[in-house]
Design a protein around this motif. Structure first.
Motif, mmCIF file in Angstrom:
data_model
loop_
_atom_site.group_PDB
_atom_site.id
_atom_site.type_symbol
_atom_site.label_atom_id
_atom_site.label_comp_id
_atom_site.label_asym_id
_atom_site.label_seq_id
_atom_site.Cartn_x
_atom_site.Cartn_y
_atom_site.Cartn_z
ATOM 1 N N ALA A 54 32.196 33.648 26.863
ATOM 2 C CA ALA A 54 31.790 32.929 25.667
ATOM 3 C C ALA A 54 32.178 31.461 25.702
ATOM 4 C CB ALA A 54 32.403 33.595 24.442
ATOM 5 N N ASN A 55 33.161 31.084 26.514
ATOM 6 C CA ASN A 55 33.595 29.687 26.514
ATOM 7 C C ASN A 55 32.832 28.851 27.533
ATOM 8 O OD1 ASN A 55 34.818 30.791 28.893
ATOM 9 N ND2 ASN A 55 36.264 29.110 28.895
ATOM 10 N N ARG A 56 31.823 29.429 28.158
ATOM 11 C CA ARG A 56 31.108 28.717 29.214
ATOM 12 C C ARG A 56 30.331 27.536 28.647
ATOM 13 N NH1 ARG A 56 26.081 31.557 31.807
ATOM 14 N NH2 ARG A 56 25.286 30.982 29.764
ATOM 15 N N ILE A 57 30.361 26.452 29.349
ATOM 16 C CA ILE A 57 29.501 25.316 29.044
ATOM 17 C C ILE A 57 28.637 25.073 30.283
ATOM 18 C CG2 ILE A 57 29.433 22.839 28.648
ATOM 19 C CD1 ILE A 57 31.935 23.062 27.042
ATOM 20 N N SER A 58 27.346 24.939 30.061
ATOM 21 C CA SER A 58 26.454 24.699 31.178
ATOM 22 C C SER A 58 26.888 23.449 31.932
ATOM 23 C CB SER A 58 25.026 24.502 30.664
ATOM 24 O OG SER A 58 24.208 23.930 31.647
ATOM 25 N N ARG A 59 26.683 23.469 33.230
ATOM 26 C CA ARG A 59 26.896 22.270 34.015
ATOM 27 C C ARG A 59 25.928 21.192 33.540
ATOM 28 N NH1 ARG A 59 25.556 21.542 40.436
ATOM 29 N NH2 ARG A 59 25.914 19.316 40.544
ATOM 30 N N ILE A 60 26.428 19.987 33.388
ATOM 31 C CA ILE A 60 25.597 18.850 33.008
ATOM 32 C C ILE A 60 25.368 18.000 34.252
ATOM 33 C CG2 ILE A 60 25.418 16.777 31.592
ATOM 34 C CD1 ILE A 60 27.187 18.158 29.545
ATOM 35 N N VAL A 61 24.115 17.782 34.588
ATOM 36 C CA VAL A 61 23.782 16.990 35.764
ATOM 37 C C VAL A 61 23.739 15.519 35.367
ATOM 38 C CG1 VAL A 61 22.104 16.574 37.585
ATOM 39 C CG2 VAL A 61 22.457 18.889 36.726
ATOM 40 N N ALA A 62 24.574 14.696 36.022
ATOM 41 C CA ALA A 62 24.659 13.250 35.825
ATOM 42 C C ALA A 62 25.343 12.929 34.490
ATOM 43 C CB ALA A 62 23.291 12.579 35.928
ATOM 44 N N GLY A 63 25.404 11.641 34.190
ATOM 45 C CA GLY A 63 25.998 11.198 32.938
ATOM 46 C C GLY A 63 27.417 10.708 33.041
ATOM 47 N N GLY A 64 28.100 10.975 34.201
ATOM 48 C CA GLY A 64 29.467 10.492 34.370
ATOM 49 C C GLY A 64 30.367 10.903 33.234
ATOM 50 N N ALA A 65 31.049 9.928 32.634
ATOM 51 C CA ALA A 65 31.987 10.195 31.548
ATOM 52 C C ALA A 65 31.419 9.815 30.184
ATOM 53 C CB ALA A 65 33.296 9.438 31.800
ATOM 54 N N ASP A 66 30.083 9.623 30.074
ATOM 55 C CA ASP A 66 29.479 9.312 28.779
ATOM 56 C C ASP A 66 29.724 10.457 27.803
ATOM 57 O OD1 ASP A 66 28.557 6.878 29.590
ATOM 58 O OD2 ASP A 66 26.535 7.555 30.081
ATOM 59 N N PRO A 67 29.723 10.155 26.499
ATOM 60 C CA PRO A 67 29.959 11.202 25.496
ATOM 61 C C PRO A 67 28.968 12.361 25.626
ATOM 62 C CG PRO A 67 30.095 9.032 24.495
ATOM 63 C CD PRO A 67 29.599 8.822 25.887
ATOM 64 N N GLN A 68 29.493 13.562 25.398
ATOM 65 C CA GLN A 68 28.676 14.765 25.539
ATOM 66 C C GLN A 68 28.001 15.114 24.212
ATOM 67 O OE1 GLN A 68 30.502 17.990 27.737
ATOM 68 N NE2 GLN A 68 29.647 19.473 26.311
ATOM 69 N N PHE A 69 26.780 15.662 24.289
ATOM 70 C CA PHE A 69 26.093 16.139 23.096
ATOM 71 C C PHE A 69 25.620 17.572 23.319
ATOM 72 C CE2 PHE A 69 22.611 14.138 25.560
ATOM 73 C CZ PHE A 69 21.699 15.196 25.618
ATOM 74 N N ASN A 70 25.293 18.263 22.233
ATOM 75 C CA ASN A 70 24.679 19.577 22.338
ATOM 76 C C ASN A 70 23.805 19.816 21.123
ATOM 77 O OD1 ASN A 70 26.341 21.035 20.221
ATOM 78 N ND2 ASN A 70 27.976 20.449 21.651
ATOM 79 N N ASP A 71 22.807 20.683 21.274
ATOM 80 C CA ASP A 71 21.924 21.040 20.178
ATOM 81 C C ASP A 71 21.470 22.476 20.392
ATOM 82 O OD1 ASP A 71 20.427 19.786 17.802
ATOM 83 O OD2 ASP A 71 18.827 20.845 18.874
ATOM 84 N N LYS A 72 21.491 23.265 19.316
ATOM 85 C CA LYS A 72 21.214 24.689 19.421
ATOM 86 C C LYS A 72 20.046 25.074 18.536
ATOM 87 C CE LYS A 72 23.644 29.142 19.361
ATOM 88 N NZ LYS A 72 24.939 29.811 19.048
ATOM 89 N N ALA A 73 19.255 26.071 18.995
ATOM 90 C CA ALA A 73 18.093 26.542 18.255
ATOM 91 C C ALA A 73 18.508 27.176 16.934
ATOM 92 C CB ALA A 73 17.327 27.560 19.095
#
Length: 846
Positions: A529-548
């Motif tokens: 349940a704690n898995r976060i998908s690998r994010i390709v690129a972006g370096g250390a820029d702030p992370q975002f997420n959006d859910k259906a």
């Protein structure tokens, strides 16, 4: 080139060492010097150099031989997403006539450490070095090496370095397991920068390509024999892939694909000979299928270096023997692959191994929990052990499993922790060391290698043959551990269904939870349940997420395309969801939508995977849409979208694809543009809160985020400690949340929790800040603050003190202004937490 000869190798060059009085004619020296070139490989912030030499050419195209490790040099940091390096070739280096040209890689052979470069438009190309008719080699024979030791360090001008000519002699002729010459050992020292240069006899005929020296080897060097270069230039069949799929009438369609190594464009056609072996029938012993009675032949179509064709077989069981032959020029025969056996029954895919075990199989986990796989319920024999092993002189601890099926297929699996020295070895070199050790231990010959993935693990599969025995070994190297699984036996068993299940079911275990984004564990269903998908690129820029919305899933994207220099890149992204028959748009990330592109699944399908090309930002991507069946995705019923955005130059990274339902997106963005992209899967937690800086770790290390239940606050940590020299080091972290009067534990990040320290706020207080100490290991202290009306009071606070007791003045404080802390973020390196940050409550959020 068998790497067992160079387990402790540095790639360098030859300098004088021989005492022979034989001389080389001045005109021969001059001719070889003119044919030898200086090679410079440049990346974003790094440069590597080496040597090479002309083997053919005219005023249109010149071919240059060198080492694979020179031509395919990579950044020492191996930063994901770095742009492709630029290769420059310098003729007449260090003279007034020096001239440089950009080169492209025409062919590489990593196993033999050879590469061919192609250079166009060379003015006055030099006469090639004679390489196709090598001299007969004997020990003590005098040799001469040409190249550029130490690169530009020896240059006396602002230009490129002048060539160095060295004198040496043959000290040993080393044969491989097949009895053929595999390495020329030379009495002479080697120095950085001359790798890839020619080693010639007194007549200027090529003896070999300078490649390596043994560290502390007292003047012992190596060269790849010239006959290996001859074979490479003539063209040959390298990797052969044979797959099958069932058809309606009960038979199978077999597809053959063969990679052709053809730097000089000499291969004109390719054919495959095949022979079907019935179940339980004896495999014929033959090296040439074309001559075997009953074999059949099919022409292959060549496209971009791959020869392929399909043929039908009426029965869906047994095996098919396949041999691919390349035709060179007018000849109807040429270099051929080995005769290989492949099962006709379609092999199980990784997605087939994510649910409960198939009948006759069970889930196996070692005691340390570092890996998981399927094994037979009733093996002929099976044993496990924990202990230590050695690789390249380094001791490694881990768990291993050894067994044999009732059919006689041997299998082994292990996971070992890398010592600090081994963990610093570049991944390409580490794989080479492991490959060499395997070839030596199995007393065989490497005949094939392929890239493989298993869940979040990615690595290489090697095929090693020793007589009638064949071994398939899959090796996965992470920052802190080495994972190895292998099967051994006759060809029909090693390529069969049992072998594929054993190899493909091997995944990352529960104990490494949080170290990477697991795509699911065999026999366990959904991912943690704690898995976060690998994010390709972006370096250390702030992370975002959006859910259906509840009950919905991702069906497409509307993106904005912008420019990165002259190239198209992704600058904005907005997910498209479907709930029932209704589509809705999610949150838009990135502001530029002047060039919008929309890609949406047809009815009944949804996003199952994306393939992303990225460097510093996302160049572009494509989407794999899969059929939605009963709230799940069917990878077998899928189709691919057109490419969206720029093409980039790097290999795409695929995210998803195992049938797990995708319910949202994650990514990274700066103030205006999306810079990284990933997927959110069903069952994943969506962490809320604004992230502080993560102190420690590196941008490419996997990141974790976890926030408290609704309305909860972070009130403490459980920390796993181990000894690091004379003091403690933090290896694992687990957050403690408080909602009302109830404390709950979050997920664990890192594996080591044998010695636990608990730091938790007293009633009425919560975590207000952490001070992270920067040293070789992670340590931090906590500032607890009084909770007043849902806010924190910095004036009413107290300190926990350092948890691990690291004494260093270098520290960074995160938080502390009274903003409520709702979770943690951080990074992991292999099994260990190596970076820490906080998730702060965002203004206006309940």
């Amino acid at each position: 080139m068998p790497r067992s000869l160079i387990l402790a190798v540095a790639f360098f060059s030859l300098v004088p060492g021989a005492r022979s009085q034989d001389t080389i004619a001045p005109e021969t020296v001059e001719a070889v010097k003119k044919a030898t070139v200086f090679i410079r490989v440049e990346g974003d912030d790094w440069t590597a150099t080496g040597s090479g030499f002309v083997i053919s050419g005219d005023d249109k195209v010149v071919l240059i031989a060198t080492n694979d490790h020179v031509a395919a040099a990579k950044s020492p940091d191996e930063t994901a997403g770095a742009k492709a390096a630029t290769i420059t070739v310098v003729f007449d280096s260090g003279t007034k006539a020096e001239r440089s040209y950009t080169a492209l890689i025409a062919a590489t052979d990593a196993e033999r450490d050879l590469a061919i470069l192609r250079v166009a438009g060379v003015k006055d190309p030099p006469r090639p070095i004679a390489y196709s008719d090598p001299p007969k080699l004997v020990e003590t024979m005098p040799l001469y090496s040409f190249g550029f030791p130490f690169g530009k360090a020896l240059s006396t001008t602002k230009g490129f370095p002048a060539i160095t000519v060295g004198k040496a002699s043959v000290s040993s002729l080393r044969n491989g397991p097949d009895g053929e010459l595999s390495m020329v050992q030379i009495d002479g020292n080697l120095n950085p920068g001359n790798s890839g240069g020619p080693v010639v006899d007194t007549k200027g005929r090529l003896v070999g390509v300078a490649v390596a020296t043994i560290r502390d080897g007292q003047g012992i060097g190596f060269a790849v024999p010239s006959h290996e270069l001859v074979r490479m230039v003539q063209g040959r069949v390298t990797r052969v892939r044979v797959t099958s799929r069932k058809v309606v009438d009960g038979g199978v369609t077999v597809r053959v694909e063969a990679d052709l190594l053809d730097p000089a464009n000499k291969i004109t056609a390719a054919v495959a000979h095949y022979f079907v072996v019935a179940p339980k029938a004896k495999h014929p012993a033959t090296d040439a299928l074309a001559k075997h009675p009953g074999s059949k032949k099919i022409e292959l179509k060549i496209d971009k270096g791959v020869a392929a064709a399909e043929f039908a077989v009426p029965a869906a069981d047994g095996h098919v023997l396949v041999q691919v032959t390349a035709e060179v020029g007018a000849a109807k025969s040429g270099p051929a692959s080995r005769v290989r056996s492949y099962p006709l029954a379609p092999l199980p895919k990784a997605s087939d191994l994510l649910g409960p075990p198939l009948p006759g199989w069970k889930v196996y986990r070692p005691r340390d929990g570092t890996f998981v796989m399927w094994v037979p319920e009733k093996p002929a024999k099976q044993a496990e052990e924990e202990g230590s092993s050695s690789l390249n002189g380094q001791r490694m601890r881990g768990s291993s499993l050894i067994g044999k099926t009732t059919d006689g297929l041997g299998y082994e699996a292990e996971s070992v922790s890398l010592p600090p020295a081994a963990a610093k070895i570049p991944r390409k070199d580490l794989y080479g060391i492991v490959r060499g050790a395997l070839v030596k231990d199995l007393s065989g010959r490497l005949t094939d290698s392929n890239e493989v993935t298993s869940g979040t693990l990615s690595g290489l599969e090697y095929v090693i043959e020793a007589g009638a025995k064949r071994t398939r070994v899959r090796v996965y190297a992470t920052e802190a551990r080495l994972y190895v699984v292998q099967v051994t036996g006759p060809a029909d068993l090693v390529t069969g269904v049992e072998a594929e299940i054993l190899l493909s079911s091997y995944r990352l275990g529960d104990a490494v939870k949080g170290a990477t984004a697991a795509a699911g564990v065999p026999g366990q269903g959904p991912a943690p349940a704690n898995r976060i998908s690998r994010i390709v690129a972006g370096g250390a820029d702030p992370q975002f997420n959006d859910k259906a919305p509840e009950g919905g899933y991702l069906v497409g994207f509307e993106v904005g395309i912008g420019k990165w220099g002259p190239n198209d890149v992704l600058v904005a992204a907005q997910p498209i969801y479907r709930v029932g028959e209704k589509e809705s748009a999610g949150t838009q990330f990135g502001t530029d939508r002047t060039r919008p592109v929309k890609v949406v699944a047809k009815r009944g399908y949804a996003v199952g995977a994306i393939s992303v090309k990225a460097g510093a930002v996302v160049d572009g991507f494509s989407v794999t849409f899969m059929k939605v069946v009963g709230g799940k995705l069917d990878p077998k019923d899928s189709y691919e979208s057109e490419w969206v955005g720029g093409g980039g130059t790097l290999t795409p990274t695929k995210l998803g694809g195992d049938g797990t339902l995708v319910v949202g997106i994650v990514g990274r963005a700066n103030n205006t543009n999306v810079t990284g992209l990933g997927l959110l899967y069903i069952g994943d937690k969506v962490a809320v809160g604004k992230s502080t800086q993560i102190v420690g770790g590196r941008a490419f290390h996997p990141e974790f985020r976890e926030s408290a239940p609704n309305g909860g606050l972070l009130v403490g940590f459980e920390v796993g400690l181990v000894k690091w020299g004379t003091h403690d080091a933090i290896k694992a972290v687990r957050p403690i949340f408080r909602e009302g009067e109830k404390d709950t534990l979050g997920d664990q990040y890192g594996t080591e929790m044998k010695r636990v320290v608990k730091v938790v706020a007293k009633p009425g207080y919560a975590v207000g800040a952490v001070t992270v100490k920067i040293s070789a290991v992670v340590d931090f202290s906590v500032t607890f603050m009084k909770v007043v009306d849902g806010k924190l009071d910095p004036k009413d606070s107290y300190e926990s003190g350092g948890i691990a007791g690291v004494d260093t003045p270098n520290a960074i404080k995160l938080g502390g202004d009274g903003t409520p802390v709702v979770g943690i973020t951080g990074r992991v390196n292999g099994n260990d937490v190596n970076g820490l940050g906080l998730l702060m409550k965002e203004a206006g959020k309940k």
